[in-house]
Design a protein around this motif. Structure first.
Motif, PDB file in Angstrom:
ATOM      1  N   PRO A 212       0.822  -1.223   0.000  1.00 11.61           N
ATOM      2  CA  PRO A 212       0.000   0.000   0.000  1.00 11.61           C
ATOM      3  C   PRO A 212       0.849   1.262   0.000  1.00 11.61           C
ATOM      4  CG  PRO A 212      -0.803  -1.576   1.622  1.00 11.61           C
ATOM      5  CD  PRO A 212       0.498  -2.115   1.125  1.00 11.61           C
ATOM      6  N   GLU A 213       0.390   2.264  -0.726  1.00 12.60           N
ATOM      7  CA  GLU A 213       1.097   3.539  -0.770  1.00 12.60           C
ATOM      8  C   GLU A 213       1.179   4.164   0.615  1.00 12.60           C
ATOM      9  OE1 GLU A 213       0.131   6.586  -3.598  1.00 12.60           O
ATOM     10  OE2 GLU A 213      -0.411   5.090  -5.098  1.00 12.60           O
ATOM     11  N   GLY A 214       2.366   4.670   0.958  1.00 12.67           N
ATOM     12  CA  GLY A 214       2.549   5.330   2.244  1.00 12.67           C
ATOM     13  C   GLY A 214       2.633   4.391   3.426  1.00 12.67           C
ATOM     14  N   TRP A 215       2.658   3.077   3.153  1.00 14.33           N
ATOM     15  CA  TRP A 215       2.693   2.093   4.242  1.00 14.33           C
ATOM     16  C   TRP A 215       4.130   1.892   4.680  1.00 14.33           C
ATOM     17  CZ3 TRP A 215       3.050  -3.575   5.069  1.00 14.33           C
ATOM     18  CH2 TRP A 215       2.295  -4.003   6.171  1.00 14.33           C
ATOM     19  N   SER A 216       4.414   2.071   5.962  1.00 11.79           N
ATOM     20  CA  SER A 216       5.767   1.933   6.496  1.00 11.79           C
ATOM     21  C   SER A 216       5.976   0.542   7.067  1.00 11.79           C
ATOM     22  CB  SER A 216       6.015   2.983   7.581  1.00 11.79           C
ATOM     23  OG  SER A 216       7.209   2.691   8.277  1.00 11.79           O
ATOM     24  N   MET A 217       6.842  -0.223   6.436  1.00 11.59           N
ATOM     25  CA  MET A 217       7.150  -1.553   6.946  1.00 11.59           C
ATOM     26  C   MET A 217       7.800  -1.481   8.319  1.00 11.59           C
ATOM     27  SD  MET A 217       6.999  -4.824   6.419  1.00 11.59           S
ATOM     28  CE  MET A 217       6.892  -5.261   4.694  1.00 11.59           C
ATOM     29  N   ASP A 218       8.644  -0.482   8.531  1.00  8.79           N
ATOM     30  CA  ASP A 218       9.298  -0.333   9.836  1.00  8.79           C
ATOM     31  C   ASP A 218       8.276  -0.078  10.938  1.00  8.79           C
ATOM     32  OD1 ASP A 218      11.806  -0.739   8.784  1.00  8.79           O
ATOM     33  OD2 ASP A 218      12.247   1.394   8.543  1.00  8.79           O
ATOM     34  N   ALA A 219       7.297   0.783  10.654  1.00  8.48           N
ATOM     35  CA  ALA A 219       6.258   1.063  11.646  1.00  8.48           C
ATOM     36  C   ALA A 219       5.421  -0.180  11.917  1.00  8.48           C
ATOM     37  CB  ALA A 219       5.368   2.207  11.163  1.00  8.48           C
ATOM     38  N   ALA A 220       5.132  -0.936  10.864  1.00 16.49           N
ATOM     39  CA  ALA A 220       4.352  -2.161  11.037  1.00 16.49           C
ATOM     40  C   ALA A 220       5.120  -3.177  11.877  1.00 16.49           C
ATOM     41  CB  ALA A 220       4.010  -2.746   9.672  1.00 16.49           C
ATOM     42  N   ARG A 221       6.416  -3.290  11.623  1.00 11.39           N
ATOM     43  CA  ARG A 221       7.221  -4.223  12.417  1.00 11.39           C
ATOM     44  C   ARG A 221       7.237  -3.808  13.890  1.00 11.39           C
ATOM     45  NH1 ARG A 221      11.104  -4.132   7.922  1.00 11.39           N
ATOM     46  NH2 ARG A 221      10.968  -6.104   6.784  1.00 11.39           N
ATOM     47  N   ARG A 222       7.326  -2.502  14.134  1.00 11.72           N
ATOM     48  CA  ARG A 222       7.317  -2.032  15.527  1.00 11.72           C
ATOM     49  C   ARG A 222       5.988  -2.371  16.202  1.00 11.72           C
ATOM     50  NH1 ARG A 222      10.070   2.454  13.212  1.00 11.72           N
ATOM     51  NH2 ARG A 222       8.133   3.656  13.098  1.00 11.72           N
ATOM     52  N   ALA A 223       4.897  -2.248  15.464  1.00 13.91           N
ATOM     53  CA  ALA A 223       3.576  -2.561  16.018  1.00 13.91           C
ATOM     54  C   ALA A 223       3.479  -4.042  16.377  1.00 13.91           C
ATOM     55  CB  ALA A 223       2.485  -2.172  15.030  1.00 13.91           C
ATOM     56  N   PHE A 224       3.968  -4.904  15.485  1.00 10.02           N
ATOM     57  CA  PHE A 224       3.931  -6.337  15.768  1.00 10.02           C
ATOM     58  C   PHE A 224       4.832  -6.692  16.948  1.00 10.02           C
ATOM     59  CE2 PHE A 224       1.685  -6.827  11.831  1.00 10.02           C
ATOM     60  CZ  PHE A 224       1.021  -8.039  11.934  1.00 10.02           C
ATOM     61  N   ALA A 225       5.972  -6.017  17.053  1.00 11.80           N
ATOM     62  CA  ALA A 225       6.902  -6.291  18.152  1.00 11.80           C
ATOM     63  C   ALA A 225       6.282  -5.979  19.510  1.00 11.80           C
ATOM     64  CB  ALA A 225       8.184  -5.488  17.972  1.00 11.80           C
ATOM     65  N   LEU A 226       5.292  -5.091  19.526  1.00  7.05           N
ATOM     66  CA  LEU A 226       4.591  -4.753  20.762  1.00  7.05           C
ATOM     67  C   LEU A 226       3.380  -5.658  21.004  1.00  7.05           C
ATOM     68  CD1 LEU A 226       4.660  -0.846  20.470  1.00  7.05           C
ATOM     69  CD2 LEU A 226       6.068  -2.284  21.973  1.00  7.05           C
ATOM     70  N   GLY A 227       3.179  -6.616  20.118  1.00  7.35           N
ATOM     71  CA  GLY A 227       2.028  -7.505  20.216  1.00  7.35           C
ATOM     72  C   GLY A 227       2.194  -8.556  21.297  1.00  7.35           C
ATOM     73  N   LEU A 228       1.180  -9.376  21.427  1.00  6.64           N
ATOM     74  CA  LEU A 228       1.165 -10.442  22.427  1.00  6.64           C
ATOM     75  C   LEU A 228       2.298 -11.434  22.173  1.00  6.64           C
ATOM     76  CD1 LEU A 228      -0.693 -11.323  24.813  1.00  6.64           C
ATOM     77  CD2 LEU A 228      -1.910 -12.775  23.165  1.00  6.64           C
ATOM     78  N   ALA A 229       2.884 -11.955  23.235  1.00  2.86           N
ATOM     79  CA  ALA A 229       3.955 -12.941  23.099  1.00  2.86           C
ATOM     80  C   ALA A 229       3.393 -14.249  22.549  1.00  2.86           C
ATOM     81  CB  ALA A 229       4.610 -13.192  24.451  1.00  2.86           C
ATOM     82  N   PRO A 230       4.092 -14.891  21.608  1.00  4.32           N
ATOM     83  CA  PRO A 230       3.608 -16.155  21.055  1.00  4.32           C
ATOM     84  C   PRO A 230       3.327 -17.221  22.115  1.00  4.32           C
ATOM     85  CG  PRO A 230       5.369 -15.300  19.682  1.00  4.32           C
ATOM     86  CD  PRO A 230       5.302 -14.419  20.904  1.00  4.32           C
ATOM     87  N   ARG A 231       4.145 -17.259  23.161  1.00  2.92           N
ATOM     88  CA  ARG A 231       3.908 -18.270  24.198  1.00  2.92           C
ATOM     89  C   ARG A 231       2.571 -18.029  24.902  1.00  2.92           C
ATOM     90  NH1 ARG A 231       6.220 -22.259  27.596  1.00  2.92           N
ATOM     91  NH2 ARG A 231       4.402 -22.997  28.754  1.00  2.92           N
ATOM     92  N   ALA A 232       2.180 -16.763  25.063  1.00  2.00           N
ATOM     93  CA  ALA A 232       0.880 -16.467  25.679  1.00  2.00           C
ATOM     94  C   ALA A 232      -0.251 -17.004  24.804  1.00  2.00           C
ATOM     95  CB  ALA A 232       0.725 -14.965  25.890  1.00  2.00           C
ATOM     96  N   VAL A 233      -0.086 -16.914  23.495  1.00  2.00           N
ATOM     97  CA  VAL A 233      -1.081 -17.481  22.585  1.00  2.00           C
ATOM     98  C   VAL A 233      -1.106 -19.003  22.717  1.00  2.00           C
ATOM     99  CG1 VAL A 233      -1.836 -17.675  20.188  1.00  2.00           C
ATOM    100  CG2 VAL A 233      -0.785 -15.551  20.990  1.00  2.00           C
TER     101      VAL A 233
END
Length: 279
Positions: A212-233
């Motif tokens: 997508p235009e204007g979509w920042s992969m770096d920002a998206a990666r930062r958002a995922f890094a703040l997500g729930l821990a896989p072990r919690a899932v």
């Protein structure tokens, strides 16, 4: 399914992310685990780390979009452990093309091949065996909260189909009096590397649509890094199996969005979007 000691679990997409989180939770519950993934080096390193911790695990390289690979996975599982009690159809990929009509046919073939047909292949190869065993058993299909909401484009379409498939199988198993049960896992953001899944995109699907235009992969990666821990899932999945709970929703902050969509459908309203949590 409460007694998990020495039971056999198969997990696809098990080398990292949610798959590894499930594997760690299952191993700690005393299960024997078959780890399957398309990424060979990471699969073997994850397997070695779990074995070093005392786990009874077995690794099988497989591309779930290929029916023959999943059939071989079932054969290897049965030849190694003699049974299968839990199947986690977890492998998934993401192609971020937007708007939808700019997705290439290769995008569609890759995403649907893994996210939907990979699950179909798992059901086809394993569920008849689980029914024939006539023991407690459980299937977990990894969808996404995107499969319950509006606006997911190609990825959301694959996950919506997976939710419907899982709901149907649940009704068929219960209505037929069969012992296996099924759950659908619908997480929000989890700290995984799915945004980099193109590293495993097959050459036969090389024609990729634009991001997508204007979509920042770096920002998206930062958002995922703040997500729930896989072990919690993984722990949430384990608890849902014990409770025979169908829907596994790991992110309560999306409840408003699910209610919003359902209300629109019941009222016959046109689709609209709410802001994403934390936006």
């Amino acid at each position: 399914m409460d007694d998990l000691e020495n039971k056999v679990a198969v997990i696809t997409g098990a080398a990292s992310g949610i798959g590894r989180g499930m594997a760690e939770a299952f191993v700690d519950a005393g299960m024997r685990v078959v780890l399957s993934d398309v990424e060979e080096a990471v699969l073997h390193s994850t397997t070695a780390e779990l074995r070093d911790g005392g786990a009874d695990v077995h690794a099988v390289l497989a591309d779930v979009s290929k029916a023959e690979d999943v059939a071989s996975l079932a054969e290897s599982t049965l030849s190694t452990y003699g049974a299968v009690h839990v199947l986690c159809n977890n492998a998934g990929v993401f192609a971020g093309t937007k708007p939808s009509w700019k997705s290439t046919l290769d995008d569609w073939a890759w995403v649907l091949g893994v996210n939907l047909m990979g699950v179909v292949h798992g059901i086809h190869a394993f569920l008849p065996v689980m029914i024939e065993q006539d023991e407690e058993a459980h299937i977990v299909n990894t969808a996404s909260v995107a499969g319950l909401m509006t606006g997911g484009s190609l990825y959301g379409a694959s996950k919506s189909a997976l939710v419907t498939l899982s709901e149907t199988i649940h009704l068929e198993l219960v209505g037929g009096g069969f012992k296996p049960r099924i759950s659908v896992l619908c997480p929000g953001l989890v700290d995984t590397n799915i945004l980099d899944c193109r590293r495993n995109r097959p050459a036969r699907f090389a024609d990729a649509g634009p991001w997508p235009e204007g979509w920042s992969m770096d920002a998206a990666r930062r958002a995922f890094a703040l997500g729930l821990a896989p072990r919690a899932v993984g722990d949430a999945v384990l608890q849902a199996m014990r409770e025979e709970r169908f829907y596994i929703l790991t992110h309560p902050e999306f409840t408003e969005h699910l209610t919003h969509r359902t209300t629109q459908i019941v009222n016959g309203d046109n689709p609209t979007l709410l802001p994403m949590p934390g936006a």
